[in-house]
Design a protein around this motif. Sequence first.
Motif, mmCIF file in Angstrom:
data_model
loop_
_atom_site.group_PDB
_atom_site.id
_atom_site.type_symbol
_atom_site.label_atom_id
_atom_site.label_comp_id
_atom_site.label_asym_id
_atom_site.label_seq_id
_atom_site.Cartn_x
_atom_site.Cartn_y
_atom_site.Cartn_z
ATOM 1 N N LEU A 248 -12.662 -2.425 0.449
ATOM 2 C CA LEU A 248 -11.239 -2.710 0.616
ATOM 3 C C LEU A 248 -11.035 -4.161 1.044
ATOM 4 C CD1 LEU A 248 -8.521 -1.359 0.301
ATOM 5 C CD2 LEU A 248 -8.536 -0.953 2.755
ATOM 6 N N LEU B 198 -5.469 -1.874 6.344
ATOM 7 C CA LEU B 198 -4.188 -2.190 5.715
ATOM 8 C C LEU B 198 -3.354 -3.213 6.499
ATOM 9 C CD1 LEU B 198 -3.027 1.221 4.231
ATOM 10 C CD2 LEU B 198 -4.413 -0.595 3.211
ATOM 11 N N HIS C 216 2.421 -3.021 8.581
ATOM 12 C CA HIS C 216 1.417 -2.311 9.365
ATOM 13 C C HIS C 216 1.826 -2.341 10.840
ATOM 14 C CE1 HIS C 216 -2.509 -1.674 11.329
ATOM 15 N NE2 HIS C 216 -2.824 -1.020 10.235
ATOM 16 N N LEU D 88 -8.950 -6.854 -1.096
ATOM 17 C CA LEU D 88 -7.792 -7.565 -0.549
ATOM 18 C C LEU D 88 -8.013 -9.073 -0.576
ATOM 19 C CD1 LEU D 88 -6.635 -5.118 2.268
ATOM 20 C CD2 LEU D 88 -5.590 -5.514 0.035
ATOM 21 N N ALA E 282 0.866 -1.181 0.000
ATOM 22 C CA ALA E 282 0.000 0.000 0.000
ATOM 23 C C ALA E 282 0.897 1.225 0.000
ATOM 24 C CB ALA E 282 -0.905 0.011 1.224
ATOM 25 N N VAL F 289 0.841 5.058 0.676
ATOM 26 C CA VAL F 289 -0.008 6.057 1.325
ATOM 27 C C VAL F 289 0.752 7.370 1.400
ATOM 28 C CG1 VAL F 289 -1.144 4.247 2.679
ATOM 29 C CG2 VAL F 289 0.716 5.544 3.699
ATOM 30 N N VAL G 218 -2.050 -5.955 4.009
ATOM 31 C CA VAL G 218 -1.032 -5.830 2.953
ATOM 32 C C VAL G 218 0.333 -6.188 3.554
ATOM 33 C CG1 VAL G 218 -2.349 -4.093 1.684
ATOM 34 C CG2 VAL G 218 -0.551 -3.364 3.266
ATOM 35 N N ILE H 222 3.726 -1.278 3.832
ATOM 36 C CA ILE H 222 3.158 0.056 3.638
ATOM 37 C C ILE H 222 4.327 0.994 3.360
ATOM 38 C CG2 ILE H 222 1.906 1.970 4.720
ATOM 39 C CD1 ILE H 222 0.418 -0.093 6.420
ATOM 40 N N THR I 270 -3.660 4.606 -1.677
ATOM 41 C CA THR I 270 -4.814 4.979 -0.869
ATOM 42 C C THR I 270 -4.409 6.039 0.142
ATOM 43 O OG1 THR I 270 -6.481 4.122 0.664
ATOM 44 C CG2 THR I 270 -4.340 3.069 0.762
ATOM 45 N N LEU J 84 -5.890 4.429 6.018
ATOM 46 C CA LEU J 84 -5.021 3.463 6.696
ATOM 47 C C LEU J 84 -5.813 2.280 7.222
ATOM 48 C CD1 LEU J 84 -2.668 5.925 8.584
ATOM 49 C CD2 LEU J 84 -2.194 4.632 6.514
#
Length: 228
Positions: A179, A201, A221, A183, A35, A37, A204, A207, A195, A198
Amino acid sequence: PLAIEVRDLVVRHAPGRAPALDGVSLRLAPGRRVAVVGPSGAGKSTLLAALMRTVEIESGHILVNGVDVTAIAPEEVRARITGLTQDPYVFRASLRDNLRLAGPQAGEEDLAAAVRRARLSAWVAATGWEATLGEDGRTVSGGQLQRLALARALLYDPEVLLLDEPAESLDEPTADALLADLLDATHGRTTVLVTHRLRGLERVDEIVVLSGGRVAQRGTHQDLLAVP
Ligand code: ADP
Ligand code: ADP
């Protein structure tokens, strides 16, 4: 090789302007999801555009499965990388017919009918979309449109999937549900998700926080958001 390897990428939208990406590097193993961000103006869309080869790269390299995509034709890149736009195209027809009419991207051959049918029915079974298929594509919610766009993209089994703010402009519960579905549907597929949310996430693999065209932080995360 890595599915995606971005090295020291510099992109400037206009001569004399500050670079939108100022030496960004990113490594993603096959099947992993990252992800990206960061605040507005951080360079997230520019990174996606660079991966899609729709902006000029000033310096640096982008390798997809070991192939330097800065050195091949943009049409060839399309066959390897498929992105979902924020505003997917939809025919005035049922979602079922929209899925049937999904066409190949430039540079790709269309699928054999049997492959197309098998992939669509697998997707419908996995997402529980049977009840939704009859709805008119022009009247469904933004979340359903993103699901339609994802189904169309996955039909072509891309090596790399790019998701650009899929939950943009949806209300919180709808965005969370979308989301979660995205995923689920992209598990095991190399994915770059851009994206500014948060939430959700945890699932994932990494990040990356962009700020001012640079990577400000990166980690899981847990690394970045666990309470100390
Ligand atoms: P984000 O997606 O994180 O909001 P962008 O990649 O859209 O960030 O923008 C990064 C920087 O590049 C910003 O300063 C933005 O104003 C600039 N920028 C983005 N697109 C263009 C464009 N097409 N022309 C000129 N500048 C642009
Ligand atoms: P820049 O355009 O950012 O100056 P360079 O062309 O100098 O980037 O390359 C940066 C580094 O990446 C150098 O060590 C170079 O040898 C290496 N490199 C460049 N292109 C490739 C490639 N296609 N595959 C592997 N390594 C490469």
